[in-house]
Motif scaffolding. Structure first.
Motif, PDB file in Angstrom:
ATOM      1  N   VAL A 139       0.839  -1.196   0.000  1.00 23.98           N
ATOM      2  CA  VAL A 139       0.000   0.000   0.000  1.00 23.98           C
ATOM      3  C   VAL A 139       0.876   1.249   0.000  1.00 23.98           C
ATOM      4  N   GLU A 140       0.475   2.236  -0.820  1.00 23.41           N
ATOM      5  CA  GLU A 140       1.142   3.529  -0.869  1.00 23.41           C
ATOM      6  C   GLU A 140       0.541   4.466   0.190  1.00 23.41           C
ATOM      7  N   PRO A 141       1.256   5.520   0.554  1.00 24.37           N
ATOM      8  CA  PRO A 141       0.725   6.443   1.574  1.00 24.37           C
ATOM      9  C   PRO A 141      -0.615   7.075   1.207  1.00 24.37           C
ATOM     10  N   ASP A 142      -0.899   7.201  -0.116  1.00 26.45           N
ATOM     11  CA  ASP A 142      -2.184   7.798  -0.505  1.00 26.45           C
ATOM     12  C   ASP A 142      -3.327   6.793  -0.508  1.00 26.45           C
ATOM     13  N   GLY A 143      -3.048   5.551  -0.090  1.00 31.48           N
ATOM     14  CA  GLY A 143      -4.083   4.539  -0.011  1.00 31.48           C
ATOM     15  C   GLY A 143      -4.172   3.629  -1.219  1.00 31.48           C
ATOM     16  N   THR A 144      -3.360   3.878  -2.253  1.00 25.87           N
ATOM     17  CA  THR A 144      -3.384   3.030  -3.438  1.00 25.87           C
ATOM     18  C   THR A 144      -2.787   1.657  -3.115  1.00 25.87           C
ATOM     19  N   ILE A 145      -3.505   0.609  -3.491  1.00 27.32           N
ATOM     20  CA  ILE A 145      -3.093  -0.760  -3.222  1.00 27.32           C
ATOM     21  C   ILE A 145      -2.594  -1.388  -4.514  1.00 27.32           C
ATOM     22  N   ALA A 146      -1.454  -2.072  -4.443  1.00 24.43           N
ATOM     23  CA  ALA A 146      -0.879  -2.708  -5.633  1.00 24.43           C
ATOM     24  C   ALA A 146      -1.911  -3.596  -6.311  1.00 24.43           C
ATOM     25  N   GLY A 147      -1.997  -3.490  -7.634  1.00 31.42           N
ATOM     26  CA  GLY A 147      -3.004  -4.215  -8.385  1.00 31.42           C
ATOM     27  C   GLY A 147      -4.125  -3.314  -8.851  1.00 31.42           C
ATOM     28  N   GLY A 148      -4.036  -2.019  -8.517  1.00 28.16           N
ATOM     29  CA  GLY A 148      -5.019  -1.053  -8.984  1.00 28.16           C
ATOM     30  C   GLY A 148      -6.223  -0.868  -8.092  1.00 28.16           C
ATOM     31  N   TYR A 149      -6.108  -1.253  -6.833  1.00 30.14           N
ATOM     32  CA  TYR A 149      -7.227  -1.111  -5.899  1.00 30.14           C
ATOM     33  C   TYR A 149      -7.115   0.185  -5.102  1.00 30.14           C
ATOM     34  N   GLY A 150      -8.269   0.787  -4.819  1.00 29.78           N
ATOM     35  CA  GLY A 150      -8.285   1.960  -3.958  1.00 29.78           C
ATOM     36  C   GLY A 150      -8.632   1.626  -2.521  1.00 29.78           C
ATOM     37  N   HIS A 151      -9.120   0.396  -2.297  1.00 29.10           N
ATOM     38  CA  HIS A 151      -9.484  -0.051  -0.957  1.00 29.10           C
ATOM     39  C   HIS A 151      -9.679  -1.553  -0.992  1.00 29.10           C
ATOM     40  N   LEU A 152      -9.776  -2.161   0.171  1.00 30.69           N
ATOM     41  CA  LEU A 152     -10.158  -3.555   0.297  1.00 30.69           C
ATOM     42  C   LEU A 152     -11.669  -3.619   0.464  1.00 30.69           C
ATOM     43  N   PHE A 153     -12.273  -4.634  -0.154  1.00 29.99           N
ATOM     44  CA  PHE A 153     -13.732  -4.756  -0.112  1.00 29.99           C
ATOM     45  C   PHE A 153     -14.109  -6.161   0.352  1.00 29.99           C
ATOM     46  N   TYR A 154     -15.134  -6.234   1.193  1.00 30.28           N
ATOM     47  CA  TYR A 154     -15.681  -7.534   1.566  1.00 30.28           C
ATOM     48  C   TYR A 154     -17.149  -7.381   1.928  1.00 30.28           C
ATOM     49  N   GLU A 155     -17.844  -8.505   1.971  1.00 25.53           N
ATOM     50  CA  GLU A 155     -19.181  -8.565   2.548  1.00 25.53           C
ATOM     51  C   GLU A 155     -19.231  -9.781   3.457  1.00 25.53           C
ATOM     52  N   ALA A 156     -20.128  -9.754   4.439  1.00 25.48           N
ATOM     53  CA  ALA A 156     -20.144 -10.818   5.443  1.00 25.48           C
ATOM     54  C   ALA A 156     -21.558 -11.070   5.933  1.00 25.48           C
ATOM     55  N   ARG A 157     -21.732 -12.258   6.497  1.00 24.64           N
ATOM     56  CA  ARG A 157     -22.994 -12.652   7.121  1.00 24.64           C
ATOM     57  C   ARG A 157     -22.699 -12.929   8.586  1.00 24.64           C
ATOM     58  N   VAL A 158     -23.354 -12.180   9.484  1.00 27.72           N
ATOM     59  CA  VAL A 158     -23.083 -12.285  10.913  1.00 27.72           C
ATOM     60  C   VAL A 158     -24.401 -12.249  11.683  1.00 27.72           C
ATOM     61  N   PRO A 159     -24.410 -12.713  12.942  1.00 26.84           N
ATOM     62  CA  PRO A 159     -25.603 -12.547  13.769  1.00 26.84           C
ATOM     63  C   PRO A 159     -25.953 -11.063  13.918  1.00 26.84           C
ATOM     64  N   ALA A 160     -27.232 -10.755  13.849  1.00 20.10           N
ATOM     65  CA  ALA A 160     -27.674  -9.355  13.872  1.00 20.10           C
ATOM     66  C   ALA A 160     -27.724  -8.825  15.299  1.00 20.10           C
ATOM     67  N   ASP A 161     -26.574  -8.783  15.939  1.00 16.05           N
ATOM     68  CA  ASP A 161     -26.499  -8.339  17.331  1.00 16.05           C
ATOM     69  C   ASP A 161     -26.102  -6.865  17.367  1.00 16.05           C
ATOM     70  N   TRP A 162     -27.019  -6.013  16.919  1.00 20.32           N
ATOM     71  CA  TRP A 162     -26.734  -4.584  16.803  1.00 20.32           C
ATOM     72  C   TRP A 162     -27.286  -3.800  17.987  1.00 20.32           C
ATOM     73  N   ARG A 163     -26.822  -2.574  18.094  1.00 21.61           N
ATOM     74  CA  ARG A 163     -27.348  -1.632  19.097  1.00 21.61           C
ATOM     75  C   ARG A 163     -28.344  -0.693  18.417  1.00 21.61           C
ATOM     76  N   PHE A 164     -29.520  -0.555  19.043  1.00 25.08           N
ATOM     77  CA  PHE A 164     -30.572   0.277  18.470  1.00 25.08           C
ATOM     78  C   PHE A 164     -31.025   1.377  19.430  1.00 25.08           C
ATOM     79  N   GLU A 165     -30.177   1.704  20.418  1.00 25.84           N
ATOM     80  CA  GLU A 165     -30.606   2.697  21.410  1.00 25.84           C
ATOM     81  C   GLU A 165     -30.689   4.099  20.821  1.00 25.84           C
ATOM     82  N   ARG A 166     -29.803   4.413  19.864  1.00 28.96           N
ATOM     83  CA  ARG A 166     -29.735   5.781  19.337  1.00 28.96           C
ATOM     84  C   ARG A 166     -29.598   5.751  17.820  1.00 28.96           C
ATOM     85  N   GLY A 167     -30.157   6.752  17.168  1.00 25.73           N
ATOM     86  CA  GLY A 167     -30.057   6.808  15.717  1.00 25.73           C
ATOM     87  C   GLY A 167     -30.563   8.124  15.170  1.00 25.73           C
ATOM     88  N   TRP A 168     -30.422   8.292  13.864  1.00 25.92           N
ATOM     89  CA  TRP A 168     -30.906   9.483  13.171  1.00 25.92           C
ATOM     90  C   TRP A 168     -32.073   9.105  12.270  1.00 25.92           C
TER      91      TRP A 168
END
Length: 311
Positions: free
Chosen positions: A168-197
């Protein structure tokens, strides 16, 4: 108590006649609602060296072979398993739309009737988390993800394998032409809902622009978010947005980066789509964040039904 599975009861009832045991109980969702169609199965107890605990990110017990004894819950979430030979069993509770439960080494005696209840959490799809890396100089960086409460990756780019190892370069450029790492995941929905907009649809672009900047995201990261998510959020009048920070995300998706960053910003918006909002939701206080040295920033989104947020 924040946990994938809550074991509600494990009580011995008056012994039944005969040479076999009986297991009864209920399976419910996070709000106590009954879950019909859940399977409760009894399997041979794993050897100590093979034992898989609910903290394992692989948890092959969820996909075990056919049980020795099984039953499905009825419309009230109740099940009964009769004719169980005395002995020790691993009890596995599974449902197509919820994270499973595992009770290892349950001993059942002849003539015994035992009650075992489960409370399961639904799975959530965490969509398009983007990981931005900003080392102080050109650096080879290793990034790994762990899923302490269960679940796992569903997509990644570049391919995750057993972890990302990228230059990775200091400006965030990743070798191979990527600007970031990307993923998606499936997890238990154990979220906090006390506050929101609560945000009207026509205000979303302005809201996300200001809100992401207030959290500490830069212009590129904010623009990436708005470009991807604004077209996805165009079908309802109101959205309730619940922020999840590192303390909320880590128990579900643990992030490890080497070399160790000087600053890490993790934010997942859990978004509920609603026609109208008639209840009061206190607004969150945005924690302060300052970029310094090797900085890692991540944003992502999980879309949930409003019924999951209101419990």
């Amino acid at each position: 108590m924040r946990a994938m599975v809550v074991l509600l009861a494990l009580a011995i009832l008056p012994a039944a006649a005969g040479d076999t045991a009986t297991l009864v109980g209920t399976v419910c969702g996070p709000g106590g609602e009954p879950l019909p169609g859940a399977e409760v199965g009894l399997f041979p107890t794993m050897e100590a060296e093979e034992e898989i605990t609910p903290d394992s990110d692989e948890r092959p017990w969820l996909f075990a072979d056919e049980p020795l004894h099984r039953a499905e819950t009825d419309f009230e979430g109740r099940y009964t398993i009769e004719g169980i030979a005395p002995g020790s069993y691993d009890v596995i509770c599974r449902h197509d739309h919820y994270d499973g439960a595992h009770v290892p080494g349950l001993d059942l005696a002849a003539g015994e009737e035992r009650s075992l209840d489960f409370r399961l959490l639904p799975f959530a799809e965490v969509e398009k988390p983007n990981l931005y890396l900003y080392p102080k100089e050109t650096t080879e960086v290793t990034v790994t993800l762990d899923f302490p409460a269960g679940g796992g990756l569903t997509e990644s780019d570049p391919p995750y394998g057993d972890g990302w190892r990228v230059v990775v370069e200091p400006d965030g450029t990743i070798a191979g032409g990527y600007g970031h790492l990307f993923y998606e995941a499936r997890v238990p929905a154990d979220w906090r809902f006390e506050r929101g907009w609560v945000v009207q649809q026509w205000q979303l672009a302005e809201f996300f622009g200001e809100n992401l900047a207030a959290h500490g995201f830069n212009e590129r990261e904010t623009a990436d978010f708005i470009e991807h998510w604004l077209p996805r959020l165009d079908d309802e009048a109101f959205y309730v947005i619940y922020p999840q920070y590192s303390r909320d995300i880590e128990p579900l998706i643990a992030l490890a980066v080497e070399p160790e960053p000087d600053a890490i910003l993790r934010l997942c918006y859990v978004i509920s789509v609603v026609d109208s909002v008639e209840r009061y939701i206190p607004e969150p206080q945005i924690p302060s964040f300052h970029r310094s040295g090797f900085t890692v920033c991540e944003w992502g989104v999980a879309l949930v039904e409003d019924s999951e947020a209101v419990r």
